[in-house]
Design a protein around this motif. Structure first.
Motif, short mmCIF file in Angstrom:
data_model
loop_
_atom_site.label_atom_id
_atom_site.label_comp_id
_atom_site.label_asym_id
_atom_site.label_seq_id
_atom_site.Cartn_x
_atom_site.Cartn_y
_atom_site.Cartn_z
N GLY A 107 -15.14 13.12 -8.95
CA GLY A 107 -13.85 12.59 -9.36
C GLY A 107 -12.65 13.36 -8.90
N VAL A 108 -12.80 14.34 -8.02
CA VAL A 108 -11.64 15.05 -7.51
C VAL A 108 -10.88 14.10 -6.58
CG1 VAL A 108 -10.84 17.00 -6.14
CG2 VAL A 108 -12.75 17.28 -7.70
N GLU A 109 -9.66 13.84 -6.91
CA GLU A 109 -8.88 12.80 -6.25
C GLU A 109 -8.54 13.15 -4.81
OE1 GLU A 109 -4.37 10.92 -6.59
OE2 GLU A 109 -5.14 12.34 -8.05
N GLN A 110 -8.72 12.19 -3.92
CA GLN A 110 -8.13 12.30 -2.60
C GLN A 110 -6.67 11.89 -2.75
OE1 GLN A 110 -10.95 9.81 -0.33
NE2 GLN A 110 -11.06 11.53 1.07
N ASP A 111 -5.76 12.76 -2.31
CA ASP A 111 -4.35 12.55 -2.59
C ASP A 111 -3.80 11.31 -1.92
OD1 ASP A 111 -4.28 14.80 -4.16
OD2 ASP A 111 -3.85 16.12 -2.47
N ARG A 112 -4.31 10.96 -0.76
CA ARG A 112 -3.74 9.83 -0.03
C ARG A 112 -4.85 8.92 0.48
NH1 ARG A 112 -1.13 14.41 2.36
NH2 ARG A 112 0.90 14.78 1.44
N ARG A 113 -4.65 7.62 0.41
CA ARG A 113 -5.61 6.62 0.90
C ARG A 113 -4.86 5.62 1.78
NH1 ARG A 113 -10.43 6.33 -2.12
NH2 ARG A 113 -10.78 8.38 -3.03
N ARG A 114 -5.39 5.40 2.98
CA ARG A 114 -4.72 4.49 3.90
C ARG A 114 -4.80 3.04 3.41
NH1 ARG A 114 -3.45 4.83 9.27
NH2 ARG A 114 -4.59 6.81 9.47
N ASP A 115 -3.66 2.36 3.41
CA ASP A 115 -3.57 0.93 3.11
C ASP A 115 -4.13 0.58 1.73
OD1 ASP A 115 -2.50 0.56 5.64
OD2 ASP A 115 -4.48 0.24 6.54
N MET A 116 -4.02 1.48 0.78
CA MET A 116 -4.51 1.21 -0.56
C MET A 116 -3.41 1.51 -1.59
SD MET A 116 -8.43 2.66 -0.39
CE MET A 116 -8.99 1.60 -1.73
N VAL A 117 -3.62 1.00 -2.80
CA VAL A 117 -2.66 1.22 -3.87
C VAL A 117 -3.43 1.63 -5.12
CG1 VAL A 117 -2.74 -1.20 -4.61
CG2 VAL A 117 -0.73 0.20 -5.15
N ARG A 118 -2.82 2.46 -5.93
CA ARG A 118 -3.46 2.94 -7.15
C ARG A 118 -3.22 1.91 -8.27
NH1 ARG A 118 -2.21 8.88 -9.47
NH2 ARG A 118 -3.08 9.39 -7.43
N SER A 125 0.84 -1.20 0.00
CA SER A 125 0.00 0.00 0.00
C SER A 125 0.87 1.24 0.00
CB SER A 125 -0.92 0.00 1.22
OG SER A 125 -0.16 -0.03 2.41
N SER A 126 0.41 2.27 -0.71
CA SER A 126 1.19 3.50 -0.83
C SER A 126 0.41 4.71 -0.35
CB SER A 126 1.61 3.72 -2.29
OG SER A 126 0.46 3.76 -3.12
N GLY A 127 -0.79 4.51 0.19
CA GLY A 127 -1.63 5.62 0.60
C GLY A 127 -1.64 5.82 2.09
N ALA A 128 -2.11 6.99 2.51
CA ALA A 128 -2.24 7.33 3.92
C ALA A 128 -3.34 8.36 4.06
CB ALA A 128 -0.93 7.87 4.49
N ILE A 129 -3.93 8.45 5.23
CA ILE A 129 -4.99 9.42 5.48
C ILE A 129 -4.37 10.76 5.83
CG2 ILE A 129 -6.91 10.02 7.00
CD1 ILE A 129 -7.56 7.83 5.05
#
Length: 230
Positions: free
Chosen positions: A217-228, A197-201
């Motif tokens: 569709g405006v992107e949240q820059d970071r997501r916890r425990d997720m990968v794009r 995972s590369s995201g974070a809250i």
């Protein structure tokens, strides 16, 4: 594009002047135009090609009628959510461009009898043209359906030599956020052992519901425990 959408929501003054009165003509204009561009109950008409009109004309007409009824049945199915999906893409086209993906998908489950011979109704083993036993597959289909999905414009990309017609571009694609565990369990993907995972809250994130900008569709820059995933 974010500023255009803010105008649609009525945020047309600078942040320090947001308490000023706004007559939101942007919102009212778009809301008045959308029903003229998208019918609430669209209907598809299918006709046989002229080249095949003389080739068993009645059969060509029957096939066209069957295809027409099939498409209209899918469009009116509430589980497909055709109308709200298309309406969302149409709204986004005022600020960027609208993208909708139409496709087919199916769910498969592990077959507990995988590798065993496939039996006919008589109980005998089924065999192929070479006389070998036909073995049961590793997975069996549990369900299948068509889907219509809105792709947020910010997540969509085309090749550098882009053209007006999408089919003329070298490639197109979009990205989505996924959990690494889901990708590793999916047999369609290979070499997934090294996925992390590369995201974070964000620190200021308080668990609130998505804003209207995120819905478009405006992107949240970071997501916890997720990968794009592209």
């Amino acid at each position: 594009p974010e500023d255009l959408y803010k105008y649609y929501l009525g945020h047309q003054w600078p942040p320090e002047e947001q308490d000023k009165y706004v007559i939101n003509l942007v919102f009212s204009t778009i809301e008045a135009q959308m029903p003229q561009q998208f019918f609430f109950h669209p209907r598809v008409l299918v006709k046989a090609r002229p080249a095949k009109a003389d080739d068993a004309a009645t059969q060509a007409e029957d096939r066209a009628k069957l295809q027409q009824d099939t498409v209209n049945t899918f469009i009116t199915d509430p589980l497909l959510e055709f109308k709200p999906t298309i309406a969302t893409a149409l709204l986004e086209s005022y600020f960027r461009f609208g993208v909708v993906e139409v496709g087919y998908t199916a769910d498969f489950i592990d077959n507990p009898n995988a590798g065993r011979p496939l039996l006919a109704e008589s109980g005998e083993e089924m065999r192929d043209g070479e006389g070998k036993s036909v073995l049961q597959p590793e997975a069996v289909m549990e369900g299948e359906w068509l889907y219509v999905k809105h792709i947020p414009a910010r997540q969509f990309r085309v090749s550098v030599n882009s053209w007006e017609q999408l089919g003329q571009c070298d490639w197109c694609g979009y990205w989505e956020w996924h959990y690494p565990e889901d990708l590793k369990r999916n047999r369609r993907y290979k070499n997934t052992q090294t996925i992390k995972s590369s995201g974070a809250i964000k620190e200021e994130y308080a668990g609130d519901a998505p804003t209207p900008e995120e819905d478009l569709g405006v992107e949240q820059d970071r997501r916890r425990d997720m990968v794009r995933l592209w």
